[in-house]
Enzyme design. Structure first.
Site, PDB file in Angstrom:
ATOM      1  N   CYS A  68     -35.119  -7.914  -0.194  1.00 48.56           N
ATOM      2  CA  CYS A  68     -35.478  -6.487  -0.129  1.00 48.56           C
ATOM      3  C   CYS A  68     -34.617  -5.668  -1.096  1.00 48.56           C
ATOM      4  O   CYS A  68     -35.117  -4.769  -1.782  1.00 48.56           O
ATOM      5  CB  CYS A  68     -35.322  -5.962   1.288  1.00 48.56           C
ATOM      6  SG  CYS A  68     -36.370  -6.798   2.495  1.00 48.56           S
ATOM      7  N   ALA A  69     -33.343  -5.980  -1.139  1.00 51.35           N
ATOM      8  CA  ALA A  69     -32.434  -5.287  -2.055  1.00 51.35           C
ATOM      9  C   ALA A  69     -32.842  -5.548  -3.505  1.00 51.35           C
ATOM     10  O   ALA A  69     -32.910  -4.624  -4.322  1.00 51.35           O
ATOM     11  CB  ALA A  69     -30.995  -5.726  -1.804  1.00 51.35           C
TER      12      ALA A  69
END
Length: 166
Positions: A60-61
């Site tokens: 996600c990052a």
């Protein structure tokens, strides 16, 4: 409905699957300053909506950082990252990672976005990784429901769809 897995286990997505050609469903989410944000706040812009389960996790990052890097290279496109993270957590993460070219939006309050876009994982109350490109007339021009939530989306296809949208 899209068949999606989380750590190789099937999950149930709540809501209706969004398809290319659909009018983009409305949504109500929160900004990092706890202000209500809706689809109409981005009228007349192309929207690349990057959906992640939790901004504080590896994939996600990386997804959020990648779209932040690309955001200002596409004319008339606003990049939005939507997750179930609390606005405070999103704001902290954004500040830690110097994210300035996209909006992070929280769906934690009502899961309104998740339900309207068919990405709410019933078993986890997280959003399934997905990408939506919505043109300036709010018509969906690109959709990717990532089959395995822990995998990356097709960045190149999403970015190209955003470039092509009017």
């Amino acid at each position: 409905m899209a068949n999606v897995t989380f750590q190789q286990e099937p999950v149930t997505l709540v809501g209706n699957e969004v398809k290319v050609g659909d009018e983009a469903p409305s949504f109500k989410v929160l900004s990092n300053d706890l202000e209500e944000v809706t689809l109409t706040d981005y009228k007349e812009k192309v929207k690349l909506i990057s959906v992640v389960p939790s901004i504080d996790t590896g994939v996600c990052a990386e997804q959020t950082k990648r779209f932040n890097e690309e955001a200002d290279q596409i004319e008339n496109v606003k990049v939005l990252t939507v997750s179930m993270d609390l606005p405070f957590a999103q704001k902290r993460w954004v500040n830690q990672h110097d994210i300035k070219k996209l909006d992070t939006l929280s769906d934690h309050r009502d899961a309104h976005f998740g339900k309207n876009y068919g990405v709410l994982i019933e078993e986890l109350r997280l959003l399934a990784r997905s990408i939506f490109v919505v043109d300036s007339n709010n018509i969906v021009t690109y959709v990717e429901y990532v089959k395995e939530v822990s995998n990356h989306p097709d960045y190149d296809a999403a970015l190209e769809a955003a470039r092509q949208a009017k």
